[in-house]
Structures are given as C-alpha cells and as structure tokens.
Design a protein around this motif. Structure first.
Motif, PDB file in Angstrom:
ATOM      1  N   ASP A   1      51.804  59.091  53.417  1.00 35.90           N
ATOM      2  CA  ASP A   1      50.319  59.514  53.585  1.00 35.90           C
ATOM      3  C   ASP A   1      50.245  61.042  54.016  1.00 35.90           C
ATOM      4  N   THR A   2      51.394  61.748  53.950  1.00 38.37           N
ATOM      5  CA  THR A   2      51.285  62.908  54.259  1.00 38.37           C
ATOM      6  C   THR A   2      50.504  63.811  53.221  1.00 38.37           C
ATOM      7  N   LEU A   3      49.717  64.647  54.209  1.00 38.46           N
ATOM      8  CA  LEU A   3      48.837  65.728  53.272  1.00 38.46           C
ATOM      9  C   LEU A   3      49.443  67.211  53.489  1.00 38.46           C
ATOM     10  N   VAL A   4      49.859  67.820  52.285  1.00 37.01           N
ATOM     11  CA  VAL A   4      50.222  69.249  52.481  1.00 37.01           C
ATOM     12  C   VAL A   4      49.018  70.289  52.183  1.00 37.01           C
ATOM     13  N   VAL A   5      48.865  70.718  53.121  1.00 40.73           N
ATOM     14  CA  VAL A   5      47.643  71.731  53.128  1.00 40.73           C
ATOM     15  C   VAL A   5      47.995  73.169  52.737  1.00 40.73           C
ATOM     16  N   THR A   6      47.225  73.516  51.727  1.00 40.84           N
ATOM     17  CA  THR A   6      47.455  75.017  51.208  1.00 40.84           C
ATOM     18  C   THR A   6      46.455  76.008  52.110  1.00 40.84           C
ATOM     19  N   THR A   7      46.980  77.156  52.185  1.00 42.13           N
ATOM     20  CA  THR A   7      46.169  78.206  52.812  1.00 42.13           C
ATOM     21  C   THR A   7      46.174  79.361  52.134  1.00 42.13           C
ATOM     22  N   GLN A   8      46.639  79.492  50.681  1.00 48.27           N
ATOM     23  CA  GLN A   8      46.957  80.701  50.157  1.00 48.27           C
ATOM     24  C   GLN A   8      45.605  81.165  49.201  1.00 48.27           C
ATOM     25  N   ASN A   9      45.404  82.491  49.043  1.00 46.25           N
ATOM     26  CA  ASN A   9      44.393  82.957  48.149  1.00 46.25           C
ATOM     27  C   ASN A   9      44.644  82.482  46.783  1.00 46.25           C
ATOM     28  N   GLY A  10      43.646  82.278  46.051  1.00 45.66           N
ATOM     29  CA  GLY A  10      43.839  82.029  44.557  1.00 45.66           C
ATOM     30  C   GLY A  10      43.935  80.499  44.433  1.00 45.66           C
ATOM     31  N   LEU A  11      44.141  80.111  43.241  1.00 45.21           N
ATOM     32  CA  LEU A  11      44.147  78.744  42.839  1.00 45.21           C
ATOM     33  C   LEU A  11      45.487  78.038  42.488  1.00 45.21           C
ATOM     34  N   GLN A  12      46.583  79.049  42.710  1.00 42.17           N
ATOM     35  CA  GLN A  12      47.977  78.486  42.161  1.00 42.17           C
ATOM     36  C   GLN A  12      48.740  77.811  43.050  1.00 42.17           C
ATOM     37  N   ALA A  13      48.546  77.946  44.398  1.00 40.18           N
ATOM     38  CA  ALA A  13      49.387  76.966  45.225  1.00 40.18           C
ATOM     39  C   ALA A  13      49.145  75.709  45.147  1.00 40.18           C
ATOM     40  N   PRO A  14      47.987  75.213  45.056  1.00 35.01           N
ATOM     41  CA  PRO A  14      47.847  73.661  44.966  1.00 35.01           C
ATOM     42  C   PRO A  14      48.441  73.107  43.850  1.00 35.01           C
ATOM     43  N   PHE A  15      48.638  73.831  42.603  1.00 29.25           N
ATOM     44  CA  PHE A  15      49.083  73.348  41.515  1.00 29.25           C
ATOM     45  C   PHE A  15      50.712  73.195  41.368  1.00 29.25           C
ATOM     46  N   VAL A  16      51.189  74.302  42.241  1.00 25.42           N
ATOM     47  CA  VAL A  16      52.805  74.523  42.510  1.00 25.42           C
ATOM     48  C   VAL A  16      53.102  73.213  43.128  1.00 25.42           C
ATOM     49  N   LEU A  17      52.272  72.825  44.323  1.00 27.17           N
ATOM     50  CA  LEU A  17      52.521  71.775  45.101  1.00 27.17           C
ATOM     51  C   LEU A  17      52.401  70.631  44.264  1.00 27.17           C
ATOM     52  N   ALA A  18      51.472  70.327  43.601  1.00 27.32           N
ATOM     53  CA  ALA A  18      51.329  68.994  42.757  1.00 27.32           C
ATOM     54  C   ALA A  18      52.413  68.799  41.855  1.00 27.32           C
ATOM     55  N   ASP A  19      53.003  69.818  41.315  1.00 29.13           N
ATOM     56  CA  ASP A  19      54.375  69.758  40.313  1.00 29.13           C
ATOM     57  C   ASP A  19      55.286  69.339  41.261  1.00 29.13           C
ATOM     58  N   ALA A  20      55.362  69.560  42.509  1.00 32.05           N
ATOM     59  CA  ALA A  20      56.437  69.282  43.491  1.00 32.05           C
ATOM     60  C   ALA A  20      56.403  67.730  43.912  1.00 32.05           C
ATOM     61  N   ILE A  21      55.460  67.572  44.632  1.00 26.29           N
ATOM     62  CA  ILE A  21      54.958  66.374  45.305  1.00 26.29           C
ATOM     63  C   ILE A  21      54.087  65.369  44.991  1.00 26.29           C
ATOM     64  N   GLY A  22      53.410  65.858  43.921  1.00 27.85           N
ATOM     65  CA  GLY A  22      52.325  64.820  43.423  1.00 27.85           C
ATOM     66  C   GLY A  22      50.769  65.378  43.973  1.00 27.85           C
ATOM     67  N   ARG A  23      49.784  64.977  43.186  1.00 26.56           N
ATOM     68  CA  ARG A  23      48.448  65.405  43.597  1.00 26.56           C
ATOM     69  C   ARG A  23      48.090  64.619  44.737  1.00 26.56           C
ATOM     70  N   GLU A  24      48.425  63.527  44.844  1.00 27.61           N
ATOM     71  CA  GLU A  24      48.113  62.677  45.830  1.00 27.61           C
ATOM     72  C   GLU A  24      48.262  63.115  47.477  1.00 27.61           C
TER      73      GLU A  24
END
Length: 305
Positions: A94-117
């Motif tokens: 149930d861990t939530l990994v929160v992005t703080t970076q500007n732009g739109l890229q970081a969430p997509f990088v994390l989604a590839d690594a750990i899953g969108r959920e």
C-alpha cells in the motif's frame, strides 16, 4: 505514518523536517556529505524559521523496510536511478511514492519502475535552497504540497498522508484532478525558467522587454496541456501572467540557475519535454522547439568545455 524521504536537499529536507517535527516517523535516505551532516549534526531549517532536529538517516534502505509513504525529492534526472536503488526495499503493498519534481516526467518514470498504483503525483510550492549539507534555508513561499493518485482515486494512504501534511503545517488541498494541477504548475514555472535561461533574464524582464516571447511560450504550453486533458480556464494565460507579476521581479527558477551556471539541469524533463508532448497530441510548439534546442546545445557545449 512511516515516511521515507529520498534526498535531504532543499525540498526533501524542508518537508521531511516539518513532518518529523510534527511527530511522524520519518527516515531520510541520503549519502555522502549530507548523510554525514544528518547523522552528526541533525537537520536544520533556517531563514524565515529556525528548526533543528535529530533525525533518522541512512544510505541503506534495507535498514528501513517498507513504509507508508516515500517522498521522492531528487532531481528529475536522478529519479530512475533512485527508484532502482531504493524503492524495492521501501515499497510495500500500500506504499505511495510521491513525486515533487517540476514537469510531467517523474510520475511516468516511477510508474515504469513500480506500477501506477504506487505513484502519487505531487507538486510542491516552497522557496528553499541548500545553505550547506544538512541545512536548508527557507525563504518563504506558499509552503504547500498537493498530492493525488494516478487515477485520482482516494486511498487510505493518501487520506492519511494529506492529514499528516496538515498536522505538519504544510498547506494542501484534496484535489480531484492532480494532472490539471501538475499542468498548471508546468505553465507557471517551465516557460519562466526556460525563457529566463535563454535570455539570462529575471522574471521582471520577462514580463517587460521579453513579454511577447514569454507569452507565446506560455500559450504553447497551455495548448499542449489542454490537448493532454488539462482542464484550464479560458483566461489561464492572463491569469498566469497576473500571478507572475505579483512575484519578486528579480526572481529566477532553480532550473534557470542550473542552466546558466552550467550545472546538470532538468532541461529534458521541463522545456525539453514540451515539444515531444506536443507531437503526441498534434500540437505545434515552434517557440518551445527553438528554446529547447538552443538550451540543449548550450548545455552540451558547457559539458564539453
């Protein structure tokens, strides 16, 4: 909540300190001089407030184990490596990994690594800088952190983390459209940083002598955002310029300062990403194309010097 902060720099140090001071169980993942400073002297926030804390810090995420929330506070170009190095030990069901970076890229990088959920797209607004390792200079600003989930659903972890932020004195809102919120920040900070870097000009000059190119850059970013589903009001460009006009005319963005100093920057995640995002939805971005390529060539020359 059990919270891991990856990166104890200007952003991670500030939010982590606020959360730890409010009683949350916070551990910092750091290395080098920053890790040494945290373990020896603790974490200090100076400037508009003065706070010193003894904190938990390590460079080994296996010592921490799964947590409720991970704050990913690296530069965008470090997110992939940080995800591979640290998240396998920190992310539970149930861990939530929160992005703080500007732009739109970081969430997509994390989604590839750990899953969108597991991805919590987030945006922060605070004016901080590193005074020295383990010391964060708070210069003011709204001091907010807005977080959602990939599909804008509400989960127990998200609800608890939003409350933890409020308990820590960090402004947040229960947004139901995190992607529009992210795009709104993009149009506020990416054109300013990119045009400012291109012309070596602070905000006041962008709003004066260079207003025509600055407005055109914002307009292109808005068009790309709308085509990607951002729900902007009709007068968003004028709203953005009015807001920026209320800010310090001498201000510059961290991206701009990195570019002009010849340091590694978030070029590809910010202005460098806009032309490709436009191509994905059939929106031409001629001004952004030229700015991105000019800054890219400059960065390559600086790296080769």
């Amino acid at each position: 909540m059990r919270i891991a902060v990856i990166g104890a720099g200007a952003i991670g140090g500030f939010y982590g300190a606020r959360l730890a001071a409010s009683g949350q169980d916070v551990v910092f993942i750091a290395r080098g001089a920053t890790l040494s400073a945290l373990t020896t002297n603790g974490l200090r926030v100076t400037g508009t407030e003065d706070l010193t804390l003894a904190v938990q810090a390590t460079d080994d995420p296996t010592e921490v184990g799964p947590v409720d929330v991970v704050l990913m506070c690296t530069k965008t170009f470090q997110v992939a490596d940080a995800a591979a190095s640290y998240l396998p030990a920190l992310v539970g069901p149930d861990t939530l990994v929160v992005t703080t970076q500007n732009g739109l890229q970081a969430p997509f990088v994390l989604a590839d690594a750990i899953g969108r959920e597991h991805v919590g797209p987030g945006l922060c607004r605070v004016w901080t800088k590193i005074a020295e390792p383990g010391v964060i200079d708070l210069m003011g600003g709204p001091q907010s952190l807005v977080v959602g989930t990939w599909d804008n659903s509400i989960t127990p972890t998200l609800t608890a983390f939003r409350q933890a932020l409020r308990d820590a004195g960090v402004d947040t809102v229960d947004t139901g459209d995190i992607w529009t919120a992210l795009w709104t920040k993009v149009i506020h900070v990416v054109p300013e940083g990119a045009v400012g870097a291109l012309l070596d000009a602070p905000l006041g000059e962008l709003l004066g002598r260079h207003l025509a190119i600055f407005r055109r850059c914002i307009q292109e970013a808005v068009a790309v955002g709308r085509a990607h589903g951002a729900d902007f009001p009709g007068d968003i460009v004028d709203q953005t310029l009015a807001f920026l006009s209320s800010q310090d005319p001498a201000s510059t963005t961290s991206f701009q300062r990195d570019i002009t100093a010849g340091r590694p920057s978030e070029l590809e995640a910010q202005m460098g990403a806009l032309p490709g995002l436009g191509d994905e939805v059939g929106v031409d971005t001629p001004v952004c194309d030229v700015i991105a390529e000019t800054l890219r060539v400059r960065a390559e020359r600086d790296a080769a010097a």
